[in-house]
Design an enzyme around this catalytic site. Structure first.
Site, PDB file in Angstrom:
ATOM      1  N   HIS A   1       0.829  -1.203   0.000  1.00 32.95           N
ATOM      2  CA  HIS A   1       0.000   0.000   0.000  1.00 32.95           C
ATOM      3  C   HIS A   1       0.863   1.252   0.000  1.00 32.95           C
ATOM      4  O   HIS A   1       1.273   1.723   1.064  1.00 32.95           O
ATOM      5  CB  HIS A   1      -0.906  -0.012   1.225  1.00 32.95           C
ATOM      6  CG  HIS A   1      -1.763  -1.238   1.317  1.00 32.95           C
ATOM      7  ND1 HIS A   1      -1.275  -2.454   1.728  1.00 32.95           N
ATOM      8  CD2 HIS A   1      -3.071  -1.434   1.030  1.00 32.95           C
ATOM      9  CE1 HIS A   1      -2.249  -3.351   1.696  1.00 32.95           C
ATOM     10  NE2 HIS A   1      -3.349  -2.769   1.279  1.00 32.95           N
TER      11      HIS A   1
ATOM     12  N   GLU B   1     -18.197  -4.686  23.965  1.00 35.77           N
ATOM     13  CA  GLU B   1     -17.311  -5.854  24.068  1.00 35.77           C
ATOM     14  C   GLU B   1     -16.115  -5.743  23.124  1.00 35.77           C
ATOM     15  O   GLU B   1     -14.987  -6.112  23.473  1.00 35.77           O
ATOM     16  CB  GLU B   1     -18.086  -7.143  23.756  1.00 35.77           C
ATOM     17  CG  GLU B   1     -19.181  -7.492  24.747  1.00 35.77           C
ATOM     18  CD  GLU B   1     -20.478  -6.723  24.492  1.00 35.77           C
ATOM     19  OE1 GLU B   1     -20.569  -5.990  23.483  1.00 35.77           O
ATOM     20  OE2 GLU B   1     -21.407  -6.869  25.316  1.00 35.77           O
TER      21      GLU B   1
ATOM     22  N   HIS C   1     -28.849 -16.551  24.009  1.00 30.93           N
ATOM     23  CA  HIS C   1     -27.859 -16.415  25.073  1.00 30.93           C
ATOM     24  C   HIS C   1     -27.128 -17.727  25.379  1.00 30.93           C
ATOM     25  O   HIS C   1     -26.304 -17.772  26.284  1.00 30.93           O
ATOM     26  CB  HIS C   1     -28.530 -15.897  26.353  1.00 30.93           C
ATOM     27  CG  HIS C   1     -28.790 -14.413  26.313  1.00 30.93           C
ATOM     28  ND1 HIS C   1     -29.485 -13.818  25.294  1.00 30.93           N
ATOM     29  CD2 HIS C   1     -28.434 -13.421  27.165  1.00 30.93           C
ATOM     30  CE1 HIS C   1     -29.554 -12.512  25.517  1.00 30.93           C
ATOM     31  NE2 HIS C   1     -28.919 -12.245  26.652  1.00 30.93           N
TER      32      HIS C   1
ATOM     33  N   HIS D   1      -4.269   2.823  -3.370  1.00 27.80           N
ATOM     34  CA  HIS D   1      -4.411   2.246  -2.027  1.00 27.80           C
ATOM     35  C   HIS D   1      -3.613   0.951  -1.866  1.00 27.80           C
ATOM     36  O   HIS D   1      -2.794   0.857  -0.973  1.00 27.80           O
ATOM     37  CB  HIS D   1      -5.891   1.981  -1.711  1.00 27.80           C
ATOM     38  CG  HIS D   1      -6.080   1.072  -0.542  1.00 27.80           C
ATOM     39  ND1 HIS D   1      -6.138   1.532   0.752  1.00 27.80           N
ATOM     40  CD2 HIS D   1      -6.165  -0.282  -0.462  1.00 27.80           C
ATOM     41  CE1 HIS D   1      -6.263   0.501   1.573  1.00 27.80           C
ATOM     42  NE2 HIS D   1      -6.278  -0.610   0.856  1.00 27.80           N
TER      43      HIS D   1
HETATM   44  C1  LIG Z   1     -11.654  -4.964   9.631  1.00 28.43           C
HETATM   45  C2  LIG Z   1     -11.094  -4.810   8.266  1.00 28.43           C
HETATM   46  N1  LIG Z   1     -11.910  -4.844   7.208  1.00 28.43           N
HETATM   47  C3  LIG Z   1     -11.406  -4.747   5.974  1.00 28.43           C
HETATM   48  C4  LIG Z   1     -10.084  -4.621   5.751  1.00 28.43           C
HETATM   49  C5  LIG Z   1      -9.525  -4.559   4.341  1.00 28.43           C
HETATM   50  N2  LIG Z   1      -9.045  -3.218   4.076  1.00 28.43           N
HETATM   51  C6  LIG Z   1      -7.755  -2.888   4.196  1.00 28.43           C
HETATM   52  S1  LIG Z   1      -7.464  -1.285   3.915  1.00 28.43           S
HETATM   53  C7  LIG Z   1      -9.090  -0.996   3.548  1.00 28.43           C
HETATM   54  C8  LIG Z   1      -9.542   0.364   3.136  1.00 28.43           C
HETATM   55  C9  LIG Z   1      -9.121   1.333   4.147  1.00 28.43           C
HETATM   56  O1  LIG Z   1      -9.396   2.612   3.753  1.00 28.43           O
HETATM   57  P1  LIG Z   1      -8.664   3.793   4.493  1.00 28.43           P
HETATM   58  O2  LIG Z   1      -8.604   3.496   5.936  1.00 28.43           O
HETATM   59  O3  LIG Z   1      -9.330   5.018   4.078  1.00 28.43           O
HETATM   60  O4  LIG Z   1      -7.190   3.705   3.961  1.00 28.43           O
HETATM   61  P2  LIG Z   1      -6.560   4.452   2.709  1.00 28.43           P
HETATM   62  O5  LIG Z   1      -7.018   3.736   1.479  1.00 28.43           O
HETATM   63  O6  LIG Z   1      -7.051   5.846   2.747  1.00 28.43           O
HETATM   64  O7  LIG Z   1      -5.119   4.308   2.926  1.00 28.43           O
HETATM   65  C10 LIG Z   1      -9.829  -2.156   3.696  1.00 28.43           C
HETATM   66  C11 LIG Z   1     -11.283  -2.240   3.458  1.00 28.43           C
HETATM   67  C12 LIG Z   1      -9.257  -4.591   6.891  1.00 28.43           C
HETATM   68  N3  LIG Z   1      -7.939  -4.494   6.804  1.00 28.43           N
HETATM   69  N4  LIG Z   1      -9.783  -4.660   8.124  1.00 28.43           N
END
Ligand SMILES: Cc1ncc(C[n+]2csc(CCOP(=O)(O)OP(=O)(O)O)c2C)c(N)n1
Ligand SMILES: [Mg+2]
Length: 692
Positions: A37, A437, A498, A285
């Site tokens: 990334h 939680e 539950h 990204h």
């Molecule tokens: C809980 C979770 N869901 C999905 C992902 C997959 N994922 C990694 S980065 C991302 C997008 C994140 O967007 P942002 O925080 O805006 O990062 P940017 O592209 O701006 O660097 C996703 C959906 C993850 N790492 N964790």
């Protein structure tokens, strides 16, 4: 690339050079790995650089100095940002014995081998693997919630250890996060609690770039984040340009000057800043920019277009003169302070050192209770309350709470002086996480990363709400204690919503997590004895709501067998069993009842109490075979939960008595009948098996 010279004449130019070094290292590493990334590190380089260089109290030579500021990269996919900083700041490696090794934590070679096997630069930052990484991030939302735990830790430690003229603990906690963190519900849970607790030492920097994987955030996210955080009672500041290091520094200075609440700095940024075709696009990204785009971007930065992994002269020196010198000074003066503190308060200083090494104080187990035989018995949640309240008085940094269920999970510390952790009483040992939680789990991780020994409790059914942080405790190998009560259909009238069925096996499926489901009050004591000695394993302690008979240990074996995960509780005549009854928790006494009935009929059964599969699996083969002799193939497992996994212990000829459907709402006795948890069923199954 030794021939390339990039010179900086002014400090501003030097800052710029450092920022672009972070950017280009990140771009090059992702390109070389052909995965990763690049966009966020490129955009956030000025933000992170300003924070590290001017504010973070962190000594690269001693990355585990207890009062260092904590830095969390919650958008863990931007890992190259952190690796670049660790390398350029010259952060040194520490081994698992907390010894400083003198070598770099992240070598340039590691950056060149980003995302490759054994590189110190894995895809996402991993605590324990790379020194200077304060927590493992990647699952979005976890890092910011960890940071709340760390900020709580700072306040608790300060209240517990600081004395007049001895501010031993006052570290601040910074987290960088992105849109993903903001969208995840856990950030709301954690921020809400942080606001409630006035965690003034906490600062999140939000990368407001309007881009996530699928495209522009307008696809799914147009809330007013500033208003939301104002609602949580945070200070909210806005930096309109991530490249404006002056504005970033001004915002951070405002935070550092001190406030009465947590701080959110919203930073508007451009993902992949400077990439002519990829800036502000989702394409930046999660994939390499491509060689051509990299060349164009470097040109835009005024960088030699073909240079790779270039660290211009003066960059490392600049970091050394900034965070390096400032951090060393802060650390050295803390060490001096600590020496004087140790002379004046030797006991407190000893505690700090024990905590840092995850050791226990002398005599920690002297008050562990034992329980007399009692047919009526006591719920394991109640015996656990007794044990916890006894042992917590001997381990001052054993602290925790519940997600609004303490009256049911019985984890409240009731002795004099335990108190509540609240905004006005940061020394309290009882936490009220509220009905959150997911955040509770991540906050426990943050506390544990600051060497507090934390526990958190809720109903076993709701472990699903906090599965990710539990998993991360195991990934990070930190000894968080999860107390889960109402562990079976025995919760009765609350009904199927539950009644946990698949939760136990789901927890057992997490590598490194130890689950323990004790059979009676004395096994509960032994469970805590085992748990508290763990330094690197998280635990799920699974307890009943209903009373469990306290077994007569004069008649049956000692509960100390729990330490081996499984042990022979009741032996067949002459030690020659023809049948094995394997059970955990509330079903152990049921197995014992069946055993007595079988015995009266001349059937030689052995009852194995099996509170922890994981601990048992770690015993030597000889021990395991002595408990489960391979030639005794008539075996029955009894557990009020999904039977998945029991095949391993009962073998192909065995039978499993468990739950194959959801439960039902009814009084316990009726449920036991309906679902077959009665001695007669076990006896009948045994006879069937032996007749074959
Ligand atoms: C809980 C979770 N869901 C999905 C992902 C997959 N994922 C990694 S980065 C991302 C997008 C994140 O967007 P942002 O925080 O805006 O990062 P940017 O592209 O701006 O660097 C996703 C959906 C993850 N790492 N964790
Ligand atoms: Mg984004």
């Amino acid at each position: 690339m030794g021939t390339v010279t990039l010179t900086a004449k002014t400090q501003q130019e030097l800052d710029h050079l450092c920022i672009n070094t972070i950017r280009t290292l990140s771009m090059d590493a992702v390109q070389q790995a052909n995965s990763g990334h690049p966009g966020a590190p490129m955009a956030l380089a000025p933000v992170a650089y300003t924070l590290w260089q001017q504010f973070l109290r962190f000594d690269p030579d001693d990355p585990i100095w207890p009062n260092r500021d904590r830095f969390v990269l919650s958008n863990g996919h931007a890992s190259m940002l952190l690796y670049s900083l660790l390398h350029l700041a010259g952060v040194k490696a520490v081994n698992p014995k907390y010894e400083r090794l003198g070598e770099l934590s992240v070598k340039l070679e590691d950056i060149k081998r980003f995302r490759q096997l054994d590189s110190k630069c894995p895809g996402h930052p991993e605590y324990r693997w790379t020194s200077g990484v304060e927590t493992t991030t990647g699952p979005l939302g976890q890092g910011v919630a960890n940071s709340v735990g760390m900020a709580i830790a700072s306040d608790w430690l300060a209240q517990h250890f600081n004395r007049p003229d001895f501010p031993i603990f006052d570290f601040k906690v910074y987290a960088i996060c992105g849109d993903g963190d903001m969208m995840e519900g856990i950030s709301g849970e954690a921020a809400s609690l942080a606001g409630h607790l006035n965690l003034k030492n906490l600062c999140w920097l939000y990368d407001n770039n309007h881009i996530t994987i699928e495209g522009h955030t307008s696809l799914a996210f147009d809330e007013d984040v500033a208003a939301r955080f104002a609602g949580y009672k945070w200070n909210v500041m806005h930096v309109k340009d991530a490249n404006d290091t002056g504005a970033i520094a001004a915002a951070l200075a405002k935070f550092a000057q001190g406030t009465d609440r947590p701080t959110l700095i919203i930073v508007d940024s451009h993902i992949a800043y400077g990439a002519p075709h990829k800036q502000d696009t989702a394409a930046a990204h999660g994939e390499p920019l491509g060689e051509d785009e990299i060349r164009l971007t470097k040109k835009f930065y005024g960088w030699p277009e073909d240079a790779k992994f270039l660290i211009p002269d003066g960059v490392r020196e600049n970091f050394a003169a900034g965070i390096g010198a400032r951090g060393k000074k802060a650390r050295d003066s803390w060490m001096k302070l600590f020496d004087a503190y140790r002379a004046k308060y030797p006991d407190l200083a000893a505690r700090i050192l024990q905590m840092q090494h995850r050791e226990l104080p002398n005599g920690w187990d002297k008050d562990l209770p034992s329980f007399p035989a009692d047919a009526k018995g006591v719920a394991s949640r109640d015996s656990s309350a007794k044990v916890l309240n006894a042992v917590a008085q001997d381990i001052p940094w054993l602290i925790g709470g519940s997600a609004d269920l303490a009256p049911s999970t019985k984890t409240l510390l009731k002795f004099d002086g335990a108190g509540d952790f609240e905004a006005s009483t940061y020394g309290g040992r009882n936490f009220h996480f509220g009905i959150r939680e997911h955040a509770m789990g991540a906050i426990l991780n943050g506390l544990s990363l600051c060497k507090i020994r934390p526990y958190g409790s809720t109903f076993l059914i709701f472990s699903d709400y906090m599965r990710e942080p539990i998993r991360l405790s195991a990934v990070m190998e930190i000894p968080v204690i999860y107390v889960f009560t109402h562990d079976s259909i025995g919760v009765g009238e609350d009904g199927p919503t539950h009644q946990p069925i698949e939760q136990l096996v789901a927890l057992r499926a997490i590598p490194g997590l130890i689950t323990i489901r004790p059979a009676d009050a004395n096994e509960v004591t032994e469970a805590w004895r085992v748990i508290l000695q763990l330094a690197h394993e998280p635990v799920a302690l699974v307890l009943s709501r209903q009373a469990l008979p306290t077994l007569d240990r004069a008649k049956y074996a000692s509960a100390s067998g729990l330490a081996k995960g499984a042990y022979i509780l009741a032996e067949a005549d002459r030690g020659k069993p023809e049948l094995l009854l394997l059970a955990t928790g509330s079903e152990v006494s049921l197995a014992v009842q069946a055993y007595e009935l079988l015995k009266a009929e001349g059937i030689r059964a052995r009852v194995v109490s099996m509170p922890s599969w994981e601990i048992f699996d770690h015993q030597p083969n000889d021990y395991r075979n002595s408990i489960l002799p391979p030639d005794v193939t008539a075996r029955i497992s009894i557990e009020q939960a999904s039977t998945m996994g029991w095949q391993r212990y009962v073998g192909p000829r065995g039978r499993m008595i468990g739950m194959h459907t959801f439960g039902a709402s009814a009084p316990l006795k009726e449920l036991q009948k309906k679902f077959g948890f009665v001695p007669e069923r076990i006896v009948a199954t045994a006879k069937e098996l032996l007749a074959k």
